[in-house]
Design a protein around this motif. Structure first.
Motif, PDB file in Angstrom:
ATOM      1  N   MET A 185       0.827  -1.207   0.000  1.00  0.00           N
ATOM      2  CA  MET A 185       0.000   0.000   0.000  1.00  0.00           C
ATOM      3  C   MET A 185       0.863   1.259   0.000  1.00  0.00           C
ATOM      4  O   MET A 185       0.584   2.220  -0.721  1.00  0.00           O
ATOM      5  CB  MET A 185      -0.940  -0.010   1.210  1.00  0.00           C
ATOM      6  CG  MET A 185      -2.040  -1.066   1.129  1.00  0.00           C
ATOM      7  SD  MET A 185      -3.253  -0.938   2.481  1.00  0.00           S
ATOM      8  CE  MET A 185      -2.357  -1.749   3.814  1.00  0.00           C
ATOM      9  N   ASP A 186       1.931   1.253   0.801  1.00  0.00           N
ATOM     10  CA  ASP A 186       2.807   2.423   0.889  1.00  0.00           C
ATOM     11  C   ASP A 186       3.632   2.627  -0.370  1.00  0.00           C
ATOM     12  O   ASP A 186       3.773   3.748  -0.873  1.00  0.00           O
ATOM     13  CB  ASP A 186       3.753   2.285   2.089  1.00  0.00           C
ATOM     14  CG  ASP A 186       3.037   2.376   3.430  1.00  0.00           C
ATOM     15  OD1 ASP A 186       1.895   2.884   3.456  1.00  0.00           O
ATOM     16  OD2 ASP A 186       3.613   1.943   4.438  1.00  0.00           O
ATOM     17  N   ALA A 187       4.201   1.534  -0.893  1.00  0.00           N
ATOM     18  CA  ALA A 187       5.142   1.656  -2.008  1.00  0.00           C
ATOM     19  C   ALA A 187       4.466   1.798  -3.363  1.00  0.00           C
ATOM     20  O   ALA A 187       4.976   2.498  -4.242  1.00  0.00           O
ATOM     21  CB  ALA A 187       6.070   0.446  -2.019  1.00  0.00           C
ATOM     22  N   PHE A 188       3.323   1.132  -3.520  1.00  0.00           N
ATOM     23  CA  PHE A 188       2.703   1.094  -4.845  1.00  0.00           C
ATOM     24  C   PHE A 188       1.319   1.739  -4.894  1.00  0.00           C
ATOM     25  O   PHE A 188       0.660   1.718  -5.944  1.00  0.00           O
ATOM     26  CB  PHE A 188       2.610  -0.356  -5.338  1.00  0.00           C
ATOM     27  CG  PHE A 188       3.924  -1.080  -5.314  1.00  0.00           C
ATOM     28  CD1 PHE A 188       4.961  -0.686  -6.147  1.00  0.00           C
ATOM     29  CD2 PHE A 188       4.136  -2.134  -4.433  1.00  0.00           C
ATOM     30  CE1 PHE A 188       6.184  -1.344  -6.118  1.00  0.00           C
ATOM     31  CE2 PHE A 188       5.346  -2.798  -4.393  1.00  0.00           C
ATOM     32  CZ  PHE A 188       6.381  -2.398  -5.247  1.00  0.00           C
ATOM     33  N   GLY A 189       0.871   2.285  -3.753  1.00  0.00           N
ATOM     34  CA  GLY A 189      -0.426   2.948  -3.739  1.00  0.00           C
ATOM     35  C   GLY A 189      -1.607   2.012  -3.903  1.00  0.00           C
ATOM     36  O   GLY A 189      -2.691   2.431  -4.308  1.00  0.00           O
ATOM     37  N   MET A 190      -1.430   0.727  -3.596  1.00  0.00           N
ATOM     38  CA  MET A 190      -2.521  -0.243  -3.707  1.00  0.00           C
ATOM     39  C   MET A 190      -3.586   0.014  -2.649  1.00  0.00           C
ATOM     40  O   MET A 190      -3.288   0.496  -1.551  1.00  0.00           O
ATOM     41  CB  MET A 190      -1.997  -1.672  -3.512  1.00  0.00           C
ATOM     42  CG  MET A 190      -1.164  -2.222  -4.642  1.00  0.00           C
ATOM     43  SD  MET A 190      -0.787  -3.976  -4.312  1.00  0.00           S
ATOM     44  CE  MET A 190       0.313  -4.330  -5.676  1.00  0.00           C
ATOM     45  N   GLY A 191      -4.818  -0.350  -2.952  1.00  0.00           N
ATOM     46  CA  GLY A 191      -5.850  -0.394  -1.934  1.00  0.00           C
ATOM     47  C   GLY A 191      -5.608  -1.578  -1.008  1.00  0.00           C
ATOM     48  O   GLY A 191      -4.899  -2.526  -1.364  1.00  0.00           O
ATOM     49  N   ARG A 192      -6.202  -1.536   0.161  1.00  0.00           N
ATOM     50  CA  ARG A 192      -5.962  -2.588   1.151  1.00  0.00           C
ATOM     51  C   ARG A 192      -6.375  -3.963   0.631  1.00  0.00           C
ATOM     52  O   ARG A 192      -5.637  -4.936   0.769  1.00  0.00           O
ATOM     53  CB  ARG A 192      -6.713  -2.255   2.448  1.00  0.00           C
ATOM     54  CG  ARG A 192      -6.675  -3.364   3.498  1.00  0.00           C
ATOM     55  CD  ARG A 192      -7.268  -2.930   4.812  1.00  0.00           C
ATOM     56  NE  ARG A 192      -6.340  -2.045   5.518  1.00  0.00           N
ATOM     57  CZ  ARG A 192      -5.355  -2.469   6.299  1.00  0.00           C
ATOM     58  NH1 ARG A 192      -5.148  -3.774   6.459  1.00  0.00           N
ATOM     59  NH2 ARG A 192      -4.576  -1.627   6.920  1.00  0.00           N
ATOM     60  N   LYS A 193      -7.555  -4.065   0.046  1.00  0.00           N
ATOM     61  CA  LYS A 193      -8.024  -5.380  -0.406  1.00  0.00           C
ATOM     62  C   LYS A 193      -7.173  -5.922  -1.548  1.00  0.00           C
ATOM     63  O   LYS A 193      -6.846  -7.115  -1.576  1.00  0.00           O
ATOM     64  CB  LYS A 193      -9.492  -5.299  -0.812  1.00  0.00           C
ATOM     65  CG  LYS A 193     -10.430  -5.090   0.370  1.00  0.00           C
ATOM     66  CD  LYS A 193     -11.890  -5.126  -0.056  1.00  0.00           C
ATOM     67  CE  LYS A 193     -12.799  -4.964   1.163  1.00  0.00           C
ATOM     68  NZ  LYS A 193     -14.241  -5.003   0.789  1.00  0.00           N
ATOM     69  N   LYS A 194      -6.811  -5.071  -2.492  1.00  0.00           N
ATOM     70  CA  LYS A 194      -5.970  -5.521  -3.593  1.00  0.00           C
ATOM     71  C   LYS A 194      -4.626  -6.011  -3.084  1.00  0.00           C
ATOM     72  O   LYS A 194      -4.124  -7.066  -3.519  1.00  0.00           O
ATOM     73  CB  LYS A 194      -5.772  -4.383  -4.590  1.00  0.00           C
ATOM     74  CG  LYS A 194      -4.947  -4.776  -5.810  1.00  0.00           C
ATOM     75  CD  LYS A 194      -4.827  -3.610  -6.794  1.00  0.00           C
ATOM     76  CE  LYS A 194      -3.996  -3.999  -8.015  1.00  0.00           C
ATOM     77  NZ  LYS A 194      -3.861  -2.865  -8.977  1.00  0.00           N
ATOM     78  N   ALA A 195      -4.017  -5.269  -2.156  1.00  0.00           N
ATOM     79  CA  ALA A 195      -2.728  -5.675  -1.574  1.00  0.00           C
ATOM     80  C   ALA A 195      -2.859  -7.007  -0.850  1.00  0.00           C
ATOM     81  O   ALA A 195      -1.960  -7.864  -0.920  1.00  0.00           O
ATOM     82  CB  ALA A 195      -2.225  -4.603  -0.611  1.00  0.00           C
ATOM     83  N   ALA A 196      -3.993  -7.196  -0.155  1.00  0.00           N
ATOM     84  CA  ALA A 196      -4.200  -8.435   0.596  1.00  0.00           C
ATOM     85  C   ALA A 196      -4.339  -9.621  -0.353  1.00  0.00           C
ATOM     86  O   ALA A 196      -3.710 -10.672  -0.144  1.00  0.00           O
ATOM     87  CB  ALA A 196      -5.439  -8.309   1.476  1.00  0.00           C
ATOM     88  N   TYR A 197      -5.117  -9.480  -1.397  1.00  0.00           N
ATOM     89  CA  TYR A 197      -5.367 -10.614  -2.297  1.00  0.00           C
ATOM     90  C   TYR A 197      -4.124 -10.981  -3.101  1.00  0.00           C
ATOM     91  O   TYR A 197      -3.791 -12.160  -3.252  1.00  0.00           O
ATOM     92  CB  TYR A 197      -6.528 -10.292  -3.240  1.00  0.00           C
ATOM     93  CG  TYR A 197      -7.846 -10.043  -2.526  1.00  0.00           C
ATOM     94  CD1 TYR A 197      -8.137 -10.680  -1.319  1.00  0.00           C
ATOM     95  CD2 TYR A 197      -8.786  -9.154  -3.051  1.00  0.00           C
ATOM     96  CE1 TYR A 197      -9.336 -10.447  -0.662  1.00  0.00           C
ATOM     97  CE2 TYR A 197      -9.986  -8.922  -2.400  1.00  0.00           C
ATOM     98  CZ  TYR A 197     -10.252  -9.570  -1.198  1.00  0.00           C
ATOM     99  OH  TYR A 197     -11.432  -9.333  -0.537  1.00  0.00           O
ATOM    100  N   ILE A 198      -3.415  -9.986  -3.611  1.00  0.00           N
ATOM    101  CA  ILE A 198      -2.223 -10.265  -4.414  1.00  0.00           C
ATOM    102  C   ILE A 198      -1.135 -10.910  -3.565  1.00  0.00           C
ATOM    103  O   ILE A 198      -0.537 -11.932  -3.938  1.00  0.00           O
ATOM    104  CB  ILE A 198      -1.694  -8.980  -5.080  1.00  0.00           C
ATOM    105  CG1 ILE A 198      -2.671  -8.512  -6.165  1.00  0.00           C
ATOM    106  CG2 ILE A 198      -0.308  -9.203  -5.678  1.00  0.00           C
ATOM    107  CD1 ILE A 198      -2.291  -7.186  -6.801  1.00  0.00           C
TER     108      ILE A 198
END
Length: 459
Positions: free
Chosen positions: A338-351
């Motif tokens: 989330m910090d490095a790539f600006g991902m949303g929480r759910k997207k970061a969790a699933y990937i």
């Protein structure tokens, strides 16, 4: 929705303490600590471990919290934020890799805990003899489908809790799981120490015999105790720093670190009070290795009134202990994305959840399909190598990196560290010991690291 430029925060001080303690309290306490203690001779090893824990490890926890709170970032970005353009940013990459490697084997063993919760709840272990219990565990490890299934369940639960949000998912689940664990472990320890023959186990655990410590070799034992101290607090790879990034500057960090360390120590000691009396009561080798808890405890519960209920509750809360760490480290890994790539929480969790599952497969299959791979010598498995990389290398060397960053003029520096650590009300960091933390502690850790390597591989 949480705006991307606003840092999420925990809802309460208790949430911070339980979440940080949950990261520290886990398989390192209730699975790894008892069998490592058994292998290295009992009480003498415990004394050495406690010395390392409070004199070396706990102050480094304050440093991790401080780096996290000052940067308001996870480990990949924290050093870049505090020291832009410096070589310290490379350590953030290494530390993040350490979190992935930790989860590559930790999730497999956490899956064992969930599996045993189910097996006990359905009565599959009830009435078995000690030999049958040992065979049951062996059969589970020999089944690739079983281990991969429970690995998937573990990772799935961690992803769901983290994806639900910092307060509603991560913090709330940690409070529930930690509260349950602390309650049940006291009851089980009381039951274990009252078993016939338990006094021999208590003597092994509580009365130091330095001759037993020397049987494995002094430096090997010292090396193991140091690795356990950093493993149990999850220090050196930034796993604690993320929680510092979520808290305010209302309270200083030294007192919080002491509370978390004491909670961690309490659970580890109580786990030993469950394991070792039961070992001697049932004639089980206390140095029996990673399977100790899966062979010893079912026999303990089979001797108790309402044993099936107690065994189910115990492995449920063992699962809670494991899952608090899984959730905490997952949160750290996901926050980096989330910090490095600006991902949303759910997207970061699933990937990241999918990636961790794939990376964890070699460990789960290392007990069956890949059992011919013996990376640390005959009889070893892939888990042993991954554990060695993290516990005996990345954690102590990462701890040295945090020490140098916080205490040296080549990093963040002592004044900046103290200003952050002491901000707010509460206990202040002992500045009188600056030379000790700047020179002595890094040299002690490095010396133990080098001699441990020489003792382990120089024979």
């Amino acid at each position: 929705m949480q705006p991307k430029n606003v840092r999420e925060s925990l809802g309460s001080r208790l949430g911070f303490i339980f979440l940080s303690a949950g990261c520290a309290i886990g398989l390192g306490n209730v699975w790894r600590f008892p069998y490592i203690t058994g292998q290295y001779g009992g009480a003498a090893f415990v004394l050495m471990y406690l010395a390392f824990l409070f004199l070396l490890a706990m102050p480094i926890m304050v440093m991790e919290f401080s780096v996290g709170r000052a940067s308001r970032q996870s480990v990949l970005q924290s050093f870049r934020t505090i020291q832009p353009g410096s070589p310290w940013s490379l350590f953030g990459v290494i530390a993040l890799a350490g979190n992935y490697i930790l989860m590559m084997f930790y999730t497999t063993v956490a899956g064992w805990m969930l599996a045993y919760t189910w097996y006990n709840a359905t009565g599959q272990l009830s009435g078995l003899t000690p030999d049958q219990v040992g065979k049951f565990f062996g059969d589970m490890l020999a089944s690739p489908g079983t281990l991969v299934f429970w690995l998937a369940v573990t990772i799935g639960l961690g992803v769901v809790m983290c994806a639900a949000g910092l307060r509603k998912g991560v913090e709330r689940s940690s409070k529930i799981m930690m509260g349950g664990l602390l309650g049940i472990i006291i009851i089980l320890a009381i039951r274990s120490v009252t078993l016939p023959g338990a006094e021999k186990g208590l003597a092994f655990y509580l009365m130091p015999d330095f001759g037993k410590l020397m049987e494995k070799g002094l430096w090997t034992s010292v090396y193991a105790a140091l690795g356990q101290a950093f493993f149990t607090l999850s220090l050196g790879i930034g796993s604690m720093a993320i929680f510092g990034s979520y808290i305010s500057r209302d309270r200083s960090l030294t007192g919080e670190a002491i509370i978390i360390t004491l909670l961690d120590t309490f659970v580890a000691i109580m786990a030993g009070l469950i394991i070792f009396p039961a070992c001697f009561a049932y004639g089980v080798n206390p140095g029996g290795g990673p399977g100790l808890v899966f062979v010893t405890l079912p026999n303990l519960f089979n001797s108790m009134p309402l044993g099936r209920l107690w065994s189910t509750l115990f492995f449920l809360f063992m699962s809670f202990a494991a899952m608090t760490t899984v959730v905490a480290v997952f949160e750290h890994i996901f926050a980096n994305s989330m910090d490095a790539f600006g991902m949303g929480r759910k997207k970061a969790a699933y990937i990241n959840g999918a990636l961790i599952f794939l990376l964890s497969l070699p460990c789960a299959l290392g007990f069956n399909v890949l059992s011919h791979i013996n990376p640390m010598g005959e009889g070893s498995v892939i888990l042993d190598l991954e554990d060695f990389i993290v516990s005996n290398n990345m954690l102590p060397l990462g701890a040295v990196a945090y020490l140098l960053f916080c205490c040296s003029r080549y990093g963040w520096g002592w004044k900046n560290f103290i200003a952050e650590a002491d901000a707010g009300t509460g206990m202040k960091f002992p500045q009188i010991f600056r030379p000790y933390f700047t020179y002595v502690v890094p040299l002690v850790i490095l010396a133990i690291f080098v001699f441990g390597y020489m003792d382990k591989f120089g024979k």
